[in-house]
Scaffold this active site. Structure first.
Site, PDB file in Angstrom:
ATOM      1  N   HIS A 223       5.522  -9.021  -3.204  1.00 33.01           N
ATOM      2  CA  HIS A 223       5.854  -7.736  -3.907  1.00 33.01           C
ATOM      3  C   HIS A 223       7.260  -7.485  -4.180  1.00 33.01           C
ATOM      4  CE1 HIS A 223       1.791  -6.089  -2.138  1.00 33.01           C
ATOM      5  NE2 HIS A 223       1.567  -7.198  -2.955  1.00 33.01           N
TER       6      HIS A 223
ATOM      7  N   ASP B 171       0.059   0.160  -8.194  1.00 35.22           N
ATOM      8  CA  ASP B 171       0.402   0.630  -6.722  1.00 35.22           C
ATOM      9  C   ASP B 171       1.730   0.120  -6.253  1.00 35.22           C
ATOM     10  OD1 ASP B 171      -0.717  -1.629  -6.874  1.00 35.22           O
ATOM     11  OD2 ASP B 171      -1.941  -1.652  -4.978  1.00 35.22           O
ATOM     12  N   HIS B 172       2.171  -1.053  -7.257  1.00 35.62           N
ATOM     13  CA  HIS B 172       3.470  -1.795  -6.818  1.00 35.62           C
ATOM     14  C   HIS B 172       3.512  -2.817  -7.944  1.00 35.62           C
ATOM     15  CE1 HIS B 172       1.209  -5.176  -5.197  1.00 35.62           C
ATOM     16  NE2 HIS B 172       0.588  -4.247  -4.610  1.00 35.62           N
TER      17      HIS B 172
ATOM     18  N   ASP C 115      -3.665  -3.071  -9.787  1.00 40.48           N
ATOM     19  CA  ASP C 115      -2.793  -3.492  -8.554  1.00 40.48           C
ATOM     20  C   ASP C 115      -1.792  -4.466  -8.826  1.00 40.48           C
ATOM     21  OD1 ASP C 115      -2.360  -4.799  -6.077  1.00 40.48           O
ATOM     22  OD2 ASP C 115      -4.064  -3.324  -5.433  1.00 40.48           O
TER      23      ASP C 115
ATOM     24  N   HIS D  74       0.428 -13.011  -7.149  1.00 36.11           N
ATOM     25  CA  HIS D  74       0.801 -13.761  -5.675  1.00 36.11           C
ATOM     26  C   HIS D  74       0.752 -15.440  -5.946  1.00 36.11           C
ATOM     27  CE1 HIS D  74       1.288 -10.742  -2.865  1.00 36.11           C
ATOM     28  NE2 HIS D  74       0.035  -9.826  -3.457  1.00 36.11           N
TER      29      HIS D  74
ATOM     30  N   SER E 216      -0.282  -2.767  -0.820  1.00 34.33           N
ATOM     31  CA  SER E 216      -1.073  -1.807  -1.700  1.00 34.33           C
ATOM     32  C   SER E 216      -1.650  -0.572  -0.821  1.00 34.33           C
ATOM     33  CB  SER E 216      -2.329  -2.622  -1.934  1.00 34.33           C
ATOM     34  OG  SER E 216      -1.900  -3.604  -2.962  1.00 34.33           O
TER      35      SER E 216
ATOM     36  N   SER F  88      -6.431  -0.564  -1.682  1.00 36.57           N
ATOM     37  CA  SER F  88      -6.332   0.551  -2.723  1.00 36.57           C
ATOM     38  C   SER F  88      -7.502   1.548  -2.777  1.00 36.57           C
ATOM     39  CB  SER F  88      -6.196   0.009  -4.029  1.00 36.57           C
ATOM     40  OG  SER F  88      -4.713  -0.759  -3.873  1.00 36.57           O
TER      41      SER F  88
ATOM     42  N   ASP G 258      -2.883  -8.511  -9.343  1.00 37.76           N
ATOM     43  CA  ASP G 258      -1.949  -8.569  -8.138  1.00 37.76           C
ATOM     44  C   ASP G 258      -2.263 -10.261  -7.462  1.00 37.76           C
ATOM     45  OD1 ASP G 258      -0.131  -7.788  -5.761  1.00 37.76           O
ATOM     46  OD2 ASP G 258      -2.097  -7.943  -4.679  1.00 37.76           O
TER      47      ASP G 258
ATOM     48  N   ASP H 189     -11.147  -2.992  -0.015  1.00 38.13           N
ATOM     49  CA  ASP H 189     -10.072  -3.281   0.048  1.00 38.13           C
ATOM     50  C   ASP H 189      -8.925  -2.072   0.104  1.00 38.13           C
ATOM     51  OD1 ASP H 189      -8.358  -5.310  -0.047  1.00 38.13           O
ATOM     52  OD2 ASP H 189      -7.829  -5.265  -2.022  1.00 38.13           O
TER      53      ASP H 189
END
Length: 416
Positions: free
Chosen positions: A380, A334-335, A46, A296, A92, A145, A292, A143
């Site tokens: 993101h 996913d990104h 992620d 952040h 996500s 995803s 991920d 969550d």
């Protein structure tokens, strides 16, 4: 590459002829691939973009080393743009939903199209086709995803409803990760106490009743420790190993902790040992959420630690695929998160604020050299993400594709 060549490529592949794309020739005998294809292991780092993979390679394997996830024979790129009226950058939920329904959609969507209509997801359709299914993640099992594979809700925040749908509707055989809070009513802590010292905001919050008890009634074995997981027999399995995520995401030195009760690799091994018993094959989602979350917070040290744990799980998955060539293995993100760049240590910090900043230096094993990581955002980005693959239909990931292409490829194995 626009949509027309993609349709032409897909149509040509199904005829079983050789397809030339630039300098690459893909031998794509679809009937042969279909005969070989039985199961899918899909790995989501992620927030993992190209710089995350390169930083992990340098930090874990050295200048001339190679990550396991980059050793797969096929590689390509995926775009990540959502279809959101307010934002050109995906979250996500929209990113994973593009994989699972084959349509770009709005941020926050779990299995809903842009018109806010539910669409059957690949996880649900795989179960309907007779395959075993499962998910392992260091995030909450509900969550965005993992939920996008097995649930339909208009808003990713409806995590207790997602849990209910797992048990009542999509029925994954294996569910392992964090997020116990979403399975128990307020005031009813389970194995993990409410308001722990490391995060007093955590606490049970299900509005759907005691979903763990409902899961047990539906035939799931519930486990909450590493020992219980190891001892669990074959059959439906629900394991929740944290109140929320299986780590504490913070900036460096601000209470950041990555020490899961059970490692992602251990959960992966248990899931594969359970799912492989199904004669019709299986689908397994593996997700490392720490990449991920720590991105952040621009926490490069914990991000690299998370990448290391993802690598261990990938090694388990690759070993399984080497022994079971009827399994497609796909590894992507996913990104991208953090706008990460790998830099030399002679550069100055251009960002200049408390969030977007330069991290490092980080040592390169076997070398006197070091490198820095420069974050340009705490959110993101729209950067394309790498995808690597092995097994039946893996060659279809060669080149650059929209993220909905994942659905096109996986559907060939998971649906009838």
């Amino acid at each position: 590459m626009d949509a027309k060549p993609l349709r032409w490529l897909a149509a040509t592949v199904t005829t079983g002829v050789l397809v030339a794309v630039g300098a690459t020739t893909l031998a794509a005998d679809a009937s042969n691939e279909r005969q070989k294809a039985r199961s899918v292991i899909f790995v989501n780092g992620d927030g993992m973009g190209p710089a995350h993979r390169e930083a992990a390679r340098l930090a874990l394997e050295g200048l001339d080393g190679q990550l396991v996830m980059d050793s797969l024979p096929v590689s390509g790129q995926l775009t990540t743009s959502p279809d959101d009226p307010a934002n050109p950058i995906t979250d996500s939920a929209a990113g994973a939903t593009a994989w699972t329904i084959g349509q770009r959609t709005y941020n926050g969507s779990i299995g809903y199209d842009v018109n806010k209509r539910p669409v059957p997801t690949l996880g649900y359709r795989a179960k309907q086709a007779g395959k075993a299914t499962g998910l392992v993640t260091t995030a909450q099992v509900t969550d965005a995803s993992p939920a996008a594979w097995f649930a339909n809700v208009p808003d990713r925040g409806q995590q207790d409803e997602i849990a209910r749908q797992y048990i009542d509707v999509s029925k994954p055989d294996v569910i392992l990760g964090g997020g116990e809070d979403w399975w128990l009513p307020a005031g009813n802590p389970g194995a993990y106490p409410d308001k722990p010292a490391e995060d007093p905001t955590e606490g049970s919050r299900s509005t759907k009743g005691d979903l763990i008890a409902i899961a047990r009634q539906a035939g799931y074995r519930y486990v909450s420790t590493a020992a219980q997981l190891q001892a669990a027999p074959d059959g439906r399995l629900l394991g929740l190993f944290a109140n929320q995520e299986m780590f504490q995401q913070r900036e460096e030195g601000q209470g950041d902790v990555y020490s899961p009760v059970v490692s992602l690799a251990t959960m992966t091994s248990k899931a594969l040992a359970t799912l492989k018993k199904d004669r019709d094959g299986f689908f397994l989602l593996i997700e490392e959420e720490g990449v991920d979350e720590f991105s952040h917070d621009n926490n490069a040290a914990r991000m690299l630690q998370s990448m290391g744990e993802l690598e261990k799980a990938v090694a388990v998955a690759k070993a399984y695929v080497n022994a079971h060539p009827d399994t497609l293995l796909v590894i992507t993100g996913d990104h991208e998160c953090g706008g990460l760049t790998v830099e030399d240590t002679g550069t100055t910090d251009e960002s200049g604020d408390a969030i977007s900043k330069e991290d490092g230096p980080f040592a390169i094993p076997g070398s006197p050299l070091k490198f820095n990581l420069d974050w340009t955002t705490s959110g993101h980005t729209g950067v394309d993400v790498p995808v690597t693959a092995a097994g039946p239909y893996a060659t279809l990931f060669t080149g650059k594709h929209p993220n909905t292409h994942v659905h096109e490829v996986l559907s060939k194995i998971l649906t009838k």
